[in-house]
Structures are given as C-alpha cells and as structure tokens.
Design a protein around this motif. Structure first.
Motif, PDB file in Angstrom:
ATOM      1  N   PRO A  78      84.676  46.948  69.080  1.00 29.89           N
ATOM      2  CA  PRO A  78      84.902  45.993  69.659  1.00 29.89           C
ATOM      3  C   PRO A  78      86.722  46.917  70.735  1.00 29.89           C
ATOM      4  O   PRO A  78      86.726  46.587  72.402  1.00 29.89           O
ATOM      5  CB  PRO A  78      85.699  44.693  69.299  1.00 29.89           C
ATOM      6  CG  PRO A  78      85.836  44.583  68.150  1.00 29.89           C
ATOM      7  CD  PRO A  78      84.580  45.702  67.632  1.00 29.89           C
ATOM      8  N   VAL A  79      87.557  47.457  69.958  1.00 30.56           N
ATOM      9  CA  VAL A  79      88.169  47.742  70.415  1.00 30.56           C
ATOM     10  C   VAL A  79      87.746  48.892  70.897  1.00 30.56           C
ATOM     11  O   VAL A  79      88.211  49.793  72.489  1.00 30.56           O
ATOM     12  CB  VAL A  79      89.137  48.919  68.898  1.00 30.56           C
ATOM     13  CG1 VAL A  79      90.115  49.472  69.963  1.00 30.56           C
ATOM     14  CG2 VAL A  79      89.569  47.798  67.916  1.00 30.56           C
ATOM     15  N   GLY A  94      92.497  39.741  70.217  1.00 35.77           N
ATOM     16  CA  GLY A  94      91.792  38.561  70.945  1.00 35.77           C
ATOM     17  C   GLY A  94      90.242  39.396  71.116  1.00 35.77           C
ATOM     18  O   GLY A  94      89.275  38.619  72.570  1.00 35.77           O
ATOM     19  N   LEU A  95      90.152  40.280  70.865  1.00 34.42           N
ATOM     20  CA  LEU A  95      89.498  40.774  71.118  1.00 34.42           C
ATOM     21  C   LEU A  95      87.846  40.238  69.727  1.00 34.42           C
ATOM     22  O   LEU A  95      87.590  39.250  69.283  1.00 34.42           O
ATOM     23  CB  LEU A  95      89.119  42.055  70.049  1.00 34.42           C
ATOM     24  CG  LEU A  95      89.369  43.195  70.694  1.00 34.42           C
ATOM     25  CD1 LEU A  95      89.400  43.983  69.689  1.00 34.42           C
ATOM     26  CD2 LEU A  95      89.229  43.203  71.977  1.00 34.42           C
ATOM     27  N   PRO A  96      86.541  39.963  70.345  1.00 35.99           N
ATOM     28  CA  PRO A  96      84.985  38.757  69.602  1.00 35.99           C
ATOM     29  C   PRO A  96      84.783  39.313  68.397  1.00 35.99           C
ATOM     30  O   PRO A  96      84.238  41.012  68.711  1.00 35.99           O
ATOM     31  CB  PRO A  96      84.151  39.294  70.441  1.00 35.99           C
ATOM     32  CG  PRO A  96      84.259  40.492  71.020  1.00 35.99           C
ATOM     33  CD  PRO A  96      86.259  40.410  71.679  1.00 35.99           C
ATOM     34  N   LYS A  97      85.288  39.138  67.220  1.00 32.57           N
ATOM     35  CA  LYS A  97      84.308  39.831  65.114  1.00 32.57           C
ATOM     36  C   LYS A  97      83.317  38.463  65.218  1.00 32.57           C
ATOM     37  O   LYS A  97      83.706  38.213  64.121  1.00 32.57           O
ATOM     38  CB  LYS A  97      86.133  39.522  64.437  1.00 32.57           C
ATOM     39  CG  LYS A  97      87.174  40.641  65.520  1.00 32.57           C
ATOM     40  CD  LYS A  97      88.136  39.687  64.996  1.00 32.57           C
ATOM     41  CE  LYS A  97      89.715  41.015  65.582  1.00 32.57           C
ATOM     42  NZ  LYS A  97      90.471  40.193  66.752  1.00 32.57           N
ATOM     43  N   ARG A  98      82.636  38.107  65.921  1.00 30.39           N
ATOM     44  CA  ARG A  98      81.635  37.098  65.320  1.00 30.39           C
ATOM     45  C   ARG A  98      80.820  37.688  65.191  1.00 30.39           C
ATOM     46  O   ARG A  98      80.224  36.981  64.104  1.00 30.39           O
ATOM     47  CB  ARG A  98      80.972  36.461  66.782  1.00 30.39           C
ATOM     48  CG  ARG A  98      81.925  35.258  66.940  1.00 30.39           C
ATOM     49  CD  ARG A  98      81.647  34.777  68.462  1.00 30.39           C
ATOM     50  NE  ARG A  98      81.095  35.582  69.364  1.00 30.39           N
ATOM     51  CZ  ARG A  98      81.629  35.910  70.903  1.00 30.39           C
ATOM     52  NH1 ARG A  98      83.239  35.241  70.641  1.00 30.39           N
ATOM     53  NH2 ARG A  98      81.581  36.026  71.190  1.00 30.39           N
ATOM     54  N   SER A  99      80.628  39.108  64.719  1.00 31.99           N
ATOM     55  CA  SER A  99      79.084  39.725  63.799  1.00 31.99           C
ATOM     56  C   SER A  99      79.629  39.719  62.763  1.00 31.99           C
ATOM     57  O   SER A  99      80.341  41.047  63.013  1.00 31.99           O
ATOM     58  CB  SER A  99      78.736  40.870  65.130  1.00 31.99           C
ATOM     59  OG  SER A  99      78.572  41.776  64.408  1.00 31.99           O
ATOM     60  N   MET A 105      83.869  45.306  59.435  1.00 28.22           N
ATOM     61  CA  MET A 105      84.104  46.220  60.199  1.00 28.22           C
ATOM     62  C   MET A 105      85.699  45.805  59.837  1.00 28.22           C
ATOM     63  O   MET A 105      86.675  47.000  59.269  1.00 28.22           O
ATOM     64  CB  MET A 105      83.763  46.920  61.233  1.00 28.22           C
ATOM     65  CG  MET A 105      84.361  48.165  61.375  1.00 28.22           C
ATOM     66  SD  MET A 105      84.642  48.929  62.874  1.00 28.22           S
ATOM     67  CE  MET A 105      85.957  47.687  63.814  1.00 28.22           C
ATOM     68  N   PHE A 106      86.340  45.135  60.288  1.00 27.10           N
ATOM     69  CA  PHE A 106      88.036  44.712  60.306  1.00 27.10           C
ATOM     70  C   PHE A 106      88.529  44.171  58.868  1.00 27.10           C
ATOM     71  O   PHE A 106      89.513  44.886  58.846  1.00 27.10           O
ATOM     72  CB  PHE A 106      87.904  43.407  61.282  1.00 27.10           C
ATOM     73  CG  PHE A 106      88.733  44.314  62.729  1.00 27.10           C
ATOM     74  CD1 PHE A 106      89.751  44.611  63.146  1.00 27.10           C
ATOM     75  CD2 PHE A 106      87.284  43.757  63.511  1.00 27.10           C
ATOM     76  CE1 PHE A 106      89.643  44.950  64.569  1.00 27.10           C
ATOM     77  CE2 PHE A 106      87.347  44.518  65.043  1.00 27.10           C
ATOM     78  CZ  PHE A 106      88.349  44.759  65.101  1.00 27.10           C
ATOM     79  N   ALA A 107      86.828  44.156  57.830  1.00 27.53           N
ATOM     80  CA  ALA A 107      88.249  43.788  56.985  1.00 27.53           C
ATOM     81  C   ALA A 107      88.049  45.101  56.222  1.00 27.53           C
ATOM     82  O   ALA A 107      88.750  45.352  55.546  1.00 27.53           O
ATOM     83  CB  ALA A 107      86.742  42.578  56.340  1.00 27.53           C
TER      84      ALA A 107
END
Length: 243
Positions: A78-79, A94-99, A105-107
C-alpha cells in the motif's frame, strides 16, 4: 532564517554540490541527520528504469530488498500503491493492512529492520512525468511517533525534494533558468520569502491579495525550474537576483 527546519545555508550547500554528489552517501547522511532508521528513494520513471526495475537509493539491508523483490511485494504494497496516487505525505499507520499478504509483508519488514513507523513523501518534477516516492522510517513507538511526526514531516518533504533533484540531475543537466523572464514583482515576492515572510505577510507588504502573492511565487518557481518555494528562494539567492 529557517525554512521547514532547514537553514537557507544548508539548501544552498545542496545546490553547490552539483550533479556529481555521492547520492548513496547523501541518503545515508540524510538518514543520520534526521535520526531515522532508513530512507528509501524509489522511482520507476528514471531513464532506463521501469516498474519492475525501478531506480533505488536506500539504506535497507540487501537481504530485505532481495526478499521484497522475490515476493513481488510491490504488487500489494500500500505504500507504493497509494503513494503513486497521492500528493501529500502518507503515514504508514493510516494505510489499509487488511490483506493477509500485506500483514505478512509489514511483519517481515519489521523483522528485517525496516522500522516500526514510516512516512512516504511523493515528489514530482522538475521535468514532466518525472516522479518518485521517498520513504522515511523510524523505530519509534506510537506515542513517540505522534509527537515527532509534525516536525519530521516538514523536514522530510524538503529532504525528499532535494534528493529527487539530485537524482534527476545525475541523469542529465536541467535547462538553465531564464532569469530575465522573472518579473520585478516576482523578484520582490521572492525577496520577502527569503526574509521568512508568510504569504499573508507578503500580501500586506506588496499591497496585493494573498492569491496574487501565491501566483507571483508559483510563476517564479516555474521560471527558476525549482521544485518548491524554499528551492526557488535558494536558486534566486544563488543566481543573485535577490540578496
């Protein structure tokens, strides 16, 4: 005098470095000066580069970069996907991280030392269609990040624009500005901006509306080939049209 936390002398130092500046050293220096964990410059539109082979300057580990590319995370990141459509800085919080794939990826990014917080600044210009995303990451906790972000955002926008300018210059010189095309009123507005005056202050001093001041400054910025108002002031000082 300060502009967004940076002194005009520092801006002029960037200008004097020219196109031969060590860009990777510049990124590392900016990261250290701002007290950050990482900085990433990402542009898929520089000459000889593409969406799948972007021009990159970054302080991430080689292992994380290889893993990110191997997983083709840019497709879901999302970035990137929000950054390319945004005109304003993006706080990663504030970015969506529902997927599930985005969560993963963020973890993995945090485990790889990317940082717990991030701010991405979209930058455009100086040529038509030339753009990049510049991301700044930090290991701050949520509270420290909230306290720090307003000041960091101001510095990050200016840092991102100068980094983008230096990258663009490394691919070829920009056309010289036509100083004769800058009107006396535009010079006057630039001179007051160099004194640290706001748009409203300048409007009173020049006895015009704030909208007219903005028009003068925007016109001067375009004629100088500058990325933003502080850059226009620095170019005007360097060229000698204001002192």
């Amino acid at each position: 005098m300060e502009l967004a936390g940076w002194h005009v002398e520092e801006i002029q130092a960037f200008e004097r470095e020219g196109a031969g500046v060590d860009l990777r050293g510049l990124v590392q220096g900016l990261r250290d000066r701002l007290g950050l964990t990482n900085i990433v410059y990402h542009s898929p539109v520089m000459p000889s580069h593409s969406f799948h082979d972007p021009y990159l300057l970054l302080t991430y580990s080689e292992e994380w970069v290889a893993h990110y590319k191997g997983q083709d995370y840019v497709q879901v990141d999302p970035v990137f996907n929000f950054g390319v459509r945004s005109l304003l800085p993006l706080d990663w919080a504030g970015l969506p991280k529902r997927s599930p794939r985005v969560v993963q990826m963020f973890a993995e990014a945090r485990d790889a030392g990317v940082g717990h917080q991030g701010l991405t600044v979209p930058v455009r210009g100086p040529a038509q269609g030339l753009w990049a995303l510049v991301s700044f990451t930090s290991g701050d906790n949520d509270r420290a990040w909230r306290d720090r972000k307003p000041e960091l955002a101001r510095d990050a926008v200016l840092a991102a624009n100068y980094l983008h300018l230096k990258v663009a210059e490394s691919f070829g010189p920009n056309p010289l500005a036509d100083l004769d095309a800058i009107s006396p009123r535009e010079v006057e507005a630039l001179a007051w901006a160099a004194e640290g005056k706001t748009t409203e202050d300048i409007a009173v001093l020049m006895r015009v509306s704030p909208e007219t001041v903005k028009a003068h400054l925007d016109s001067a910025r375009h004629k100088l080939g500058a990325l933003n108002r502080p850059h226009a002031v620095a170019k005007a000082l360097r060229s000698g049209i204001i002192r």
